[in-house]
Design a protein around this motif. Structure first.
Motif, PDB file in Angstrom:
ATOM      1  N   LEU A   1       0.835  -1.196   0.000  1.00 22.44           N
ATOM      2  CA  LEU A   1       0.000   0.000   0.000  1.00 22.44           C
ATOM      3  C   LEU A   1       0.874   1.252   0.000  1.00 22.44           C
ATOM      4  CD1 LEU A   1      -2.788  -0.949   2.551  1.00 22.44           C
ATOM      5  CD2 LEU A   1      -2.919  -0.935   0.064  1.00 22.44           C
ATOM      6  N   PRO A   2       0.613   2.192  -0.886  1.00 21.48           N
ATOM      7  CA  PRO A   2       1.402   3.435  -0.895  1.00 21.48           C
ATOM      8  C   PRO A   2       0.927   4.379   0.202  1.00 21.48           C
ATOM      9  CG  PRO A   2      -0.233   3.485  -2.631  1.00 21.48           C
ATOM     10  CD  PRO A   2      -0.355   2.137  -1.984  1.00 21.48           C
ATOM     11  N   ASN A   3       1.727   5.369   0.455  1.00 19.60           N
ATOM     12  CA  ASN A   3       1.368   6.371   1.474  1.00 19.60           C
ATOM     13  C   ASN A   3       0.560   7.486   0.820  1.00 19.60           C
ATOM     14  OD1 ASN A   3       3.463   7.207  -0.087  1.00 19.60           O
ATOM     15  ND2 ASN A   3       4.608   8.200   1.554  1.00 19.60           N
ATOM     16  N   ILE A   4      -0.680   7.180   0.515  1.00 16.40           N
ATOM     17  CA  ILE A   4      -1.585   8.130  -0.125  1.00 16.40           C
ATOM     18  C   ILE A   4      -2.776   8.359   0.793  1.00 16.40           C
ATOM     19  CG2 ILE A   4      -0.923   7.572  -2.486  1.00 16.40           C
ATOM     20  CD1 ILE A   4      -3.267   5.676  -2.619  1.00 16.40           C
ATOM     21  N   ILE A   5      -3.485   9.438   0.533  1.00 13.33           N
ATOM     22  CA  ILE A   5      -4.634   9.813   1.351  1.00 13.33           C
ATOM     23  C   ILE A   5      -5.871   9.843   0.467  1.00 13.33           C
ATOM     24  CG2 ILE A   5      -5.668  11.623   2.770  1.00 13.33           C
ATOM     25  CD1 ILE A   5      -2.899  12.453   3.625  1.00 13.33           C
ATOM     26  N   PHE A   6      -6.877   9.085   0.863  1.00 12.87           N
ATOM     27  CA  PHE A   6      -8.188   9.118   0.225  1.00 12.87           C
ATOM     28  C   PHE A   6      -9.088   9.993   1.089  1.00 12.87           C
ATOM     29  CE2 PHE A   6      -6.586   6.085  -2.492  1.00 12.87           C
ATOM     30  CZ  PHE A   6      -7.525   5.585  -3.381  1.00 12.87           C
ATOM     31  N   ARG A   7      -9.457  11.141   0.583  1.00 16.78           N
ATOM     32  CA  ARG A   7     -10.310  12.061   1.336  1.00 16.78           C
ATOM     33  C   ARG A   7     -11.744  11.949   0.821  1.00 16.78           C
ATOM     34  NH1 ARG A   7      -9.937  18.684   1.301  1.00 16.78           N
ATOM     35  NH2 ARG A   7     -11.700  19.071   2.695  1.00 16.78           N
ATOM     36  N   MET A   8     -12.624  11.457   1.671  1.00 15.45           N
ATOM     37  CA  MET A   8     -14.020  11.288   1.281  1.00 15.45           C
ATOM     38  C   MET A   8     -14.788  12.576   1.547  1.00 15.45           C
ATOM     39  SD  MET A   8     -16.764   8.393   2.500  1.00 15.45           S
ATOM     40  CE  MET A   8     -18.373   8.285   1.705  1.00 15.45           C
TER      41      MET A   8
ATOM     42  N   ASN B   1     -27.721  10.600  -3.296  1.00 16.06           N
ATOM     43  CA  ASN B   1     -27.518   9.276  -3.884  1.00 16.06           C
ATOM     44  C   ASN B   1     -26.654   8.438  -2.947  1.00 16.06           C
ATOM     45  OD1 ASN B   1     -27.252   7.059  -5.497  1.00 16.06           O
ATOM     46  ND2 ASN B   1     -25.931   8.034  -7.012  1.00 16.06           N
ATOM     47  N   PRO B   2     -27.214   7.446  -2.242  1.00 15.47           N
ATOM     48  CA  PRO B   2     -26.394   6.638  -1.325  1.00 15.47           C
ATOM     49  C   PRO B   2     -25.559   5.579  -2.029  1.00 15.47           C
ATOM     50  CG  PRO B   2     -28.647   5.874  -1.280  1.00 15.47           C
ATOM     51  CD  PRO B   2     -28.637   7.056  -2.202  1.00 15.47           C
ATOM     52  N   TYR B   3     -25.803   5.346  -3.314  1.00 15.85           N
ATOM     53  CA  TYR B   3     -25.034   4.358  -4.068  1.00 15.85           C
ATOM     54  C   TYR B   3     -23.805   4.983  -4.727  1.00 15.85           C
ATOM     55  CZ  TYR B   3     -28.912   1.104  -3.548  1.00 15.85           C
ATOM     56  OH  TYR B   3     -29.870   0.271  -3.029  1.00 15.85           O
ATOM     57  N   GLN B   4     -23.407   6.134  -4.275  1.00 12.38           N
ATOM     58  CA  GLN B   4     -22.286   6.845  -4.883  1.00 12.38           C
ATOM     59  C   GLN B   4     -21.469   7.516  -3.795  1.00 12.38           C
ATOM     60  OE1 GLN B   4     -22.924   9.087  -8.654  1.00 12.38           O
ATOM     61  NE2 GLN B   4     -22.307  10.858  -7.459  1.00 12.38           N
ATOM     62  N   ALA B   5     -20.157   7.494  -3.951  1.00 10.65           N
ATOM     63  CA  ALA B   5     -19.240   8.142  -3.009  1.00 10.65           C
ATOM     64  C   ALA B   5     -18.229   8.956  -3.803  1.00 10.65           C
ATOM     65  CB  ALA B   5     -18.523   7.112  -2.134  1.00 10.65           C
ATOM     66  N   THR B   6     -17.790  10.057  -3.211  1.00 11.37           N
ATOM     67  CA  THR B   6     -16.864  10.975  -3.867  1.00 11.37           C
ATOM     68  C   THR B   6     -15.592  11.076  -3.034  1.00 11.37           C
ATOM     69  OG1 THR B   6     -18.754  12.223  -4.708  1.00 11.37           O
ATOM     70  CG2 THR B   6     -16.600  13.273  -4.845  1.00 11.37           C
ATOM     71  N   PHE B   7     -14.445  11.020  -3.706  1.00  5.11           N
ATOM     72  CA  PHE B   7     -13.149  11.087  -3.038  1.00  5.11           C
ATOM     73  C   PHE B   7     -12.284  12.134  -3.738  1.00  5.11           C
ATOM     74  CE2 PHE B   7     -14.700   6.794  -2.400  1.00  5.11           C
ATOM     75  CZ  PHE B   7     -14.498   6.590  -1.050  1.00  5.11           C
ATOM     76  N   ARG B   8     -11.364  12.708  -2.953  1.00  8.86           N
ATOM     77  CA  ARG B   8     -10.307  13.564  -3.486  1.00  8.86           C
ATOM     78  C   ARG B   8      -8.989  12.825  -3.336  1.00  8.86           C
ATOM     79  NH1 ARG B   8     -11.261  19.962  -1.987  1.00  8.86           N
ATOM     80  NH2 ARG B   8     -13.277  20.180  -3.032  1.00  8.86           N
ATOM     81  N   LEU B   9      -8.267  12.710  -4.435  1.00  6.42           N
ATOM     82  CA  LEU B   9      -7.092  11.849  -4.483  1.00  6.42           C
ATOM     83  C   LEU B   9      -5.909  12.600  -5.070  1.00  6.42           C
ATOM     84  CD1 LEU B   9      -8.953   8.919  -6.265  1.00  6.42           C
ATOM     85  CD2 LEU B   9      -8.771   9.234  -3.816  1.00  6.42           C
ATOM     86  N   PRO B  10      -4.706  12.062  -4.883  1.00  3.02           N
ATOM     87  CA  PRO B  10      -3.551  12.604  -5.606  1.00  3.02           C
ATOM     88  C   PRO B  10      -3.672  12.345  -7.105  1.00  3.02           C
ATOM     89  CG  PRO B  10      -2.860  11.352  -3.672  1.00  3.02           C
ATOM     90  CD  PRO B  10      -4.324  11.096  -3.850  1.00  3.02           C
TER      91      PRO B  10
ATOM     92  N   LYS C   1     -10.566  14.154  -8.631  1.00  2.00           N
ATOM     93  CA  LYS C   1     -11.841  13.794  -8.019  1.00  2.00           C
ATOM     94  C   LYS C   1     -12.316  12.475  -8.605  1.00  2.00           C
ATOM     95  CE  LYS C   1     -16.633  15.386  -7.582  1.00  2.00           C
ATOM     96  NZ  LYS C   1     -17.590  16.469  -7.926  1.00  2.00           N
ATOM     97  N   ALA C   2     -12.720  11.562  -7.737  1.00  2.00           N
ATOM     98  CA  ALA C   2     -13.197  10.246  -8.157  1.00  2.00           C
ATOM     99  C   ALA C   2     -14.607  10.034  -7.630  1.00  2.00           C
ATOM    100  CB  ALA C   2     -12.274   9.143  -7.650  1.00  2.00           C
ATOM    101  N   VAL C   3     -15.516   9.697  -8.526  1.00  2.87           N
ATOM    102  CA  VAL C   3     -16.896   9.354  -8.173  1.00  2.87           C
ATOM    103  C   VAL C   3     -17.036   7.845  -8.328  1.00  2.87           C
ATOM    104  CG1 VAL C   3     -19.325   9.709  -8.688  1.00  2.87           C
ATOM    105  CG2 VAL C   3     -17.711  11.601  -8.934  1.00  2.87           C
ATOM    106  N   VAL C   4     -17.332   7.165  -7.230  1.00  3.35           N
ATOM    107  CA  VAL C   4     -17.307   5.708  -7.172  1.00  3.35           C
ATOM    108  C   VAL C   4     -18.719   5.204  -6.905  1.00  3.35           C
ATOM    109  CG1 VAL C   4     -16.327   3.707  -5.996  1.00  3.35           C
ATOM    110  CG2 VAL C   4     -14.944   5.761  -6.319  1.00  3.35           C
TER     111      VAL C   4
END
Length: 313
Positions: free
Chosen positions: A117-124, A136-145, A194-197
């Motif tokens: 695992l790399p030293n990265i931060i997933f910010r939800m 929408n509860p079937y979707q999550a948003t993250f801020r990533l490198p 930005k990642a929408v999952v």
């Protein structure tokens, strides 16, 4: 407690507003394709667990006979069973193989190199939901490198948190360029991805404090946040540290251990400055009247005398 919260999230996820939010939060191109195929509205025979597109795929597979013998009893699987099989295929872990040993045991053998695992931060963060639209509860948003790929996102969420995903959409938000004082171009903010999952198991975070109508609930959330994160203490420390670092380079400055950032000290300093200004004006007016009575120019004022009168008053 966890089972109760999971039950509440699931009950919200199967609500009509949640299904509506899941449909409306899709990208514009996806909504246009669904509308062209007649999938923009829920069918009377649609399922609560499947999206309109997934339900259409399920009906098509049933009509073509592709699901024959894939059910539990050797027949056709139900929509729930088909969705579970689809999610298992979506979240299968690649790069491993299950080998059966001589004693009947099954072992997982890695086919490639170990991945650390790399030293990265997933910010939800909360999903972008316009006012009046359901969440929408079937979707999550993250801020990533910027260096994180979609494969990294899927593997990270599944390996670390056990979160199964259905789709991943990413986009890079570049900070605007500004011209610095030396003429060079710089960015004031950090560029992020930005990642929408899409989530298999729905998750509805607690509402923000601004949307709480009940004052008691808002106060309770504020107290819990303060107890957990010390928000006010962090603000006070940051303000004092900024004051210490900015004043340290000024001329003839010494730290007197006075809380100048407190409201009482600020009001006291304002009152003293106002008192000095008013008494200086009164002393100037008195000297001008005396010069006018003696026939002298009013602009010839003894400033030492004015200072003495201001201190006496």
């Amino acid at each position: 407690m966890q089972s109760a919260s999971r039950l509440l999230r699931r009950s919200y996820a199967t609500h009509a507003r949640a299904r509506e939010g899941r449909i409306l939060s899709a990208p514009k191109a996806v909504r246009e394709r669904r509308a062209a195929r007649g999938l923009d509205k829920d069918s009377p025979r649609s399922s609560d667990d499947l999206t309109p597109a997934e339900f259409a795929y399920y009906q098509r597979a049933l009509a073509l006979g592709e699901l024959m013998g894939k059910g539990k009893n050797g027949g056709e699987p139900s929509d729930k069973e088909w969705l579970d099989q689809l999610n298992q295929r979506r979240n299968r872990v690649r790069g491993i193989r299950i080998e059966k040993q001589k004693d009947g045991r099954k072992e997982v053998v890695a086919m490639g190199q170990k991945v650390y695992l790399p030293n990265i931060i997933f910010r939800m963060v909360r999903n972008s939901t316009p006012p009046g639209m359901p969440y929408n509860p079937y979707q999550a948003t993250f801020r990533l490198p910027l260096s994180i790929t979609k494969t990294d996102i899927r593997s990270y969420l599944l390996a670390v948190y056990g979160v199964e995903t259905t789709y991943i959409r990413t986009g890079i938000f570049a900070s605007p360029l500004y011209r610095a004082r030396d003429g060079s171009m710089t960015r004031t903010k950090q560029t992020y991805k930005k990642a929408v999952v899409g989530l298999v198991v729905p998750f509805a975070p607690p509402p923000p404090m601004e949307e709480l109508q009940d004052a008691a609930q808002r106060k309770g959330m504020q107290e819990r946040n303060e107890k957990a994160f010390n928000i006010q203490a962090s603000k006070i420390y940051t303000r004092r540290h900024l004051l210490r670092t900015t004043k340290k380079g000024s001329e003839k400055w010494t730290w007197r251990n006075i809380a100048t950032t407190k409201r009482g000290q600020i009001l006291k300093a304002i009152g003293e400055a106002r008192w000095k200004r008013e008494h200086a004006l009164m002393a100037t007016k008195t000297l001008m009247n005396e010069n006018r009575a003696q026939g002298l120019p009013v602009d010839e004022i003894d400033f030492l005398e004015m200072k003495r009168l201001a201190e006496e008053n």
